[in-house]
Design a protein around this motif. Sequence first.
Motif, mmCIF file in Angstrom:
data_model
loop_
_atom_site.group_PDB
_atom_site.id
_atom_site.type_symbol
_atom_site.label_atom_id
_atom_site.label_comp_id
_atom_site.label_asym_id
_atom_site.label_seq_id
_atom_site.Cartn_x
_atom_site.Cartn_y
_atom_site.Cartn_z
ATOM 1 N N ILE A 205 58.574 -31.936 -49.380
ATOM 2 C CA ILE A 205 59.524 -32.493 -50.586
ATOM 3 C C ILE A 205 60.826 -33.165 -49.783
ATOM 4 O O ILE A 205 61.595 -32.511 -49.170
ATOM 5 N N VAL A 206 60.615 -34.425 -49.908
ATOM 6 C CA VAL A 206 62.040 -35.174 -49.144
ATOM 7 C C VAL A 206 63.180 -34.878 -50.031
ATOM 8 O O VAL A 206 63.291 -35.533 -51.107
ATOM 9 N N LYS A 207 64.235 -34.336 -49.471
ATOM 10 C CA LYS A 207 65.555 -34.152 -50.063
ATOM 11 C C LYS A 207 66.218 -35.490 -50.084
ATOM 12 O O LYS A 207 66.677 -36.267 -48.975
ATOM 13 N N ILE A 209 69.503 -37.913 -49.769
ATOM 14 C CA ILE A 209 71.075 -37.521 -49.630
ATOM 15 C C ILE A 209 71.732 -38.945 -49.877
ATOM 16 O O ILE A 209 71.160 -40.048 -49.834
ATOM 17 N N LYS A 289 63.232 -30.513 -40.856
ATOM 18 C CA LYS A 289 64.391 -31.014 -41.489
ATOM 19 C C LYS A 289 64.291 -32.504 -41.540
ATOM 20 O O LYS A 289 64.481 -33.194 -42.447
ATOM 21 N N SER A 292 61.825 -33.795 -44.076
ATOM 22 C CA SER A 292 61.967 -33.420 -45.286
ATOM 23 C C SER A 292 63.528 -33.849 -45.970
ATOM 24 O O SER A 292 63.746 -33.441 -46.703
ATOM 25 N N THR A 293 64.059 -34.580 -44.957
ATOM 26 C CA THR A 293 65.128 -35.047 -45.450
ATOM 27 C C THR A 293 65.601 -36.609 -45.173
ATOM 28 O O THR A 293 65.055 -37.158 -44.124
ATOM 29 N N GLN A 294 65.959 -37.343 -46.317
ATOM 30 C CA GLN A 294 66.062 -38.859 -45.951
ATOM 31 C C GLN A 294 67.112 -39.081 -44.836
ATOM 32 O O GLN A 294 67.884 -38.085 -44.499
#
Length: 527
Positions: A205-207, A209, A289, A292-294
Amino acid sequence: MKLTQYRLIFIVSLFFVFFSNFSFFKNVVKVYPMALNSYYVISTGIVLFCFLVVFFTLLSSRYTTKPILILALITSSFTSYFMDTYHIVIDSSMIRNSLQTNLHESLDLFTLKLVMYVVLLGILPSFLVYKSKIEYETAGKELFVKLKTIVLATVLMFVVVFAFSKFYTSFFREHKSLRFYTNPTYWMYSIGKYIEITYNSGPIIVKPIGLDAKIDDYNSKRKIIVVVVGESVRFDRFSLNGYKKETNPLLKKEDIINFSDMYSCGTSTAHSVPCMFSIYNRKDYSYKKGISTQNVIDVISRTKKVDILWRDNNSDSKGVALRVNYEDYRTPKNNTMCKGECRDEGMLVGLDKRIKNAKGKDVLIVLHQMGNHGPAYYKRYPSEFEKFTPVCKTNQIEQCTQEEVSNAYNNAILYTDYFLAKVIEFLKPYSKDSDTAMIYMSDHGESLGEGGVYLHGLPYFMAPDAQKHIGSVMWFGNDDIVKSDILKSYSSKKFSQDNLFSTLLGIFDVKTKVYEPQMDILKKAKP
């Protein structure tokens, strides 16, 4: 002779110790010279043998013993070649990098020596394992022999370790990196680590930011920024950084700002490229990380006021450009400059049209170079750039002299110099009415045979400076974005790819809480 599966495991384990661990013993002897430590060095072979016996015995059965041994032999023949030839380590990052390497890049690594390794250390022993006739006992007897084998091998292993306890205290505490060269144990561990990191954490799931990201409307000129992501360029091969050979004849004529103390986030493309665009710094970044993070490209895109394009002449964007416009320039379909090798300068073709169609928006263009991708450096530049000779014209660079390898590498940098100069010339006409800039950073550095080490990808803590200290320059079309003289006054200070995230936000004047002014390289030099 009666051959049980356990006897077969003994034989194969001995084969691994004697024929597939040259790099391991070579590195052990470097730390513990044989003349003074012969018993200790021999003991490491015994411990490795016992460990392999226990490991393969635990996995043994009527249906698994041969397939597992054959798979281990074949795979280890490849890892032996790369460790023995280039002195690299097969860790989880290297496995990820290998899986993300396309066929064209893989062919650059194909050599006759590799074939010999695979045949002699992989295919031939695998064939003998396959043809061996194993006699199996009843289930009860097989279980008894399995347990006896495991117990005896484990006891012997611990006896040896305790007998040389002082040596192994030093071995495990002070020289942990030595275990990275054990074959097949470390690549097996690394595959497990790779699977755990990549697949064992549930769905990705891409968080998001920078949800507050915005660019205020005010009467400023349009911005056209080109970010060039280089490949395998170490800082000390730029003549801009004092290298004795003239590898930057064109850039030195431009009013560029050279960053002589720039460091990468990692030592491989698969790690460095997503890390350099990530909100995380090198110490906090991990593959999980990252995916899963923009990233900063996503934050800038969220403003709706910047037209973004990623053009790639390397393998791919490593997940950075998944949510923006992406174009593959490793194919003649898009790259008009492909004659066997698709050239980086082909990525500049058609950019005028792209900028025109941006309809008044600011523009961010990322160009991902093939650059100095090894080991076939001689392929990375057109023939007219072969200024430094003699040149290593094979991908078996360990067979060339260090001068020949160095010259081929330097010629590829000469072509990068030409490419960056062309980017600058492309931007100059726009500088009359727009704020223009080029930001260049290599993804990582490169080892060229120093100490017998080639290419890149060693774990960061043990990698030589050549794999981490990178080439980086910037160019600005005018002083409206930054005052070049002020920027030059501190450009020799230490920076890293950690600074790119906030630098890009700052250059586009993106207002967001994820922007860190102290990490923006340009902040102090803004008008």
